[in-house]
Motif scaffolding. Structure first.
Motif, PDB file in Angstrom:
ATOM      1  N   ALA A  35      14.376 -26.243  -3.260  1.00 47.34           N
ATOM      2  CA  ALA A  35      13.238 -27.057  -2.624  1.00 47.34           C
ATOM      3  C   ALA A  35      13.734 -28.433  -2.534  1.00 47.34           C
ATOM      4  N   VAL A  36      14.210 -28.934  -3.420  1.00 41.72           N
ATOM      5  CA  VAL A  36      14.476 -30.275  -3.581  1.00 41.72           C
ATOM      6  C   VAL A  36      15.688 -30.727  -2.480  1.00 41.72           C
ATOM      7  N   LYS A  37      16.518 -29.973  -2.459  1.00 40.05           N
ATOM      8  CA  LYS A  37      17.651 -30.154  -1.414  1.00 40.05           C
ATOM      9  C   LYS A  37      17.020 -29.900   0.040  1.00 40.05           C
ATOM     10  N   LYS A  38      16.055 -28.938   0.447  1.00 42.93           N
ATOM     11  CA  LYS A  38      15.821 -28.881   1.831  1.00 42.93           C
ATOM     12  C   LYS A  38      14.573 -29.810   2.050  1.00 42.93           C
ATOM     13  N   ALA A  39      13.807 -30.598   1.024  1.00 42.77           N
ATOM     14  CA  ALA A  39      12.920 -31.534   1.350  1.00 42.77           C
ATOM     15  C   ALA A  39      13.637 -32.629   1.648  1.00 42.77           C
ATOM     16  N   LYS A  40      14.987 -32.850   0.995  1.00 42.51           N
ATOM     17  CA  LYS A  40      15.656 -34.186   1.540  1.00 42.51           C
ATOM     18  C   LYS A  40      16.093 -34.102   2.951  1.00 42.51           C
ATOM     19  N   LYS A  41      16.602 -32.786   2.984  1.00 42.47           N
ATOM     20  CA  LYS A  41      17.178 -32.575   4.569  1.00 42.47           C
ATOM     21  C   LYS A  41      16.107 -32.476   5.627  1.00 42.47           C
TER      22      LYS A  41
END
Length: 227
Positions: free
Chosen positions: A41-47
């Motif tokens: 979730a953290v990775k996709k939120a940033k992306k």
């Protein structure tokens, strides 16, 4: 902003939830991105920089609370709305969620149509334009509404969206007692149901960051900002 331009990040380790909730949100016209744990979730939120993140609490690798805290610490995601969607309905779990920076806390089970209605209520805040002045100065505090910045005694303070909006509301009229119902209506919105402790949690956070003397509790009524 049109529905097709709104990105929603749906995070849950249960495939059925991702499928059912994702289907209903997509059918409503939103772009839905999914993740199966907090780390993803953290990775996709940033992306993707979604307008709304719907988070489960109990997940492998990284739980929703930790993921929410990491996302809230990212200035690029300061305007992203976050709500928890979880079977954990205990008071302490809700308080932990709001402490982490969540805008709302929804408990399972919930009918898809009701969830979509709540999502619409959350996203409606993004469409509301604040008609007050963009920059407000009160004592040693400067509030920049356009850039979501707070300058206190010459130092910039980064606040999560709800804390910023709460401070902005109270500071609009120093000395005025804002009733709890009015705060919930103007900061959280009529169509979003939040826990009774939500305001208290956010006020406590503001006192820690801005100063305890700036906020006064009027028992049984609400809060006011003291210049």
């Amino acid at each position: 902003m049109k529905k097709k331009d709104i990105k929603i990040l749906l995070v849950d380790d249960e495939p059925d939830i991702l499928e059912i909730v994702g289907y209903n949100l997509t059918a409503e016209g939103y772009e839905v991105i999914t993740a199966e744990n907090g780390a993803e979730a953290v990775k996709k939120a940033k992306k993707y920089k979604p307008q709304l993140i719907i988070l489960d609490v109990m997940m492998p690798e990284m739980d929703g609370i930790e993921a929410c805290e990491i996302i809230r610490a990212n200035p690029d995601l300061n305007n992203t709305l976050i709500t928890f969607l979880t079977a954990r309905g205990e008071d302490y779990s809700q308080v932990a969620g709001f402490d982490a920076g969540a805008d709302d806390y929804i408990t399972k089970p919930i009918k898809p149509k009701v969830l979509v209605s709540k999502v619409k209520g959350l996203l409606r805040r993004l469409k509301e334009e604040d008609q007050t002045e963009s920059i407000v100065k009160i004592g040693n505090i400067t509030i920049n509404r356009e850039e979501y910045k707070i300058i206190s005694k010459g130092k910039e303070i980064v606040l999560p969206r709800k804390e910023f909006e709460l401070l902005s509301l109270l500071a609009t009229k120093p000395g005025k007692v804002f009733k709890r119902e009015e705060i919930l209506d103007k900061v959280w919105g009529n169509e979003v149901v939040v826990g009774g402790r939500t305001i208290d949690v956010h006020i406590r956070k503001l006192r820690e960051k801005i100063g305890d003397k700036s906020f006064k509790t009027v028992k049984g009524v609400g809060y006011k900002f003291v210049d």
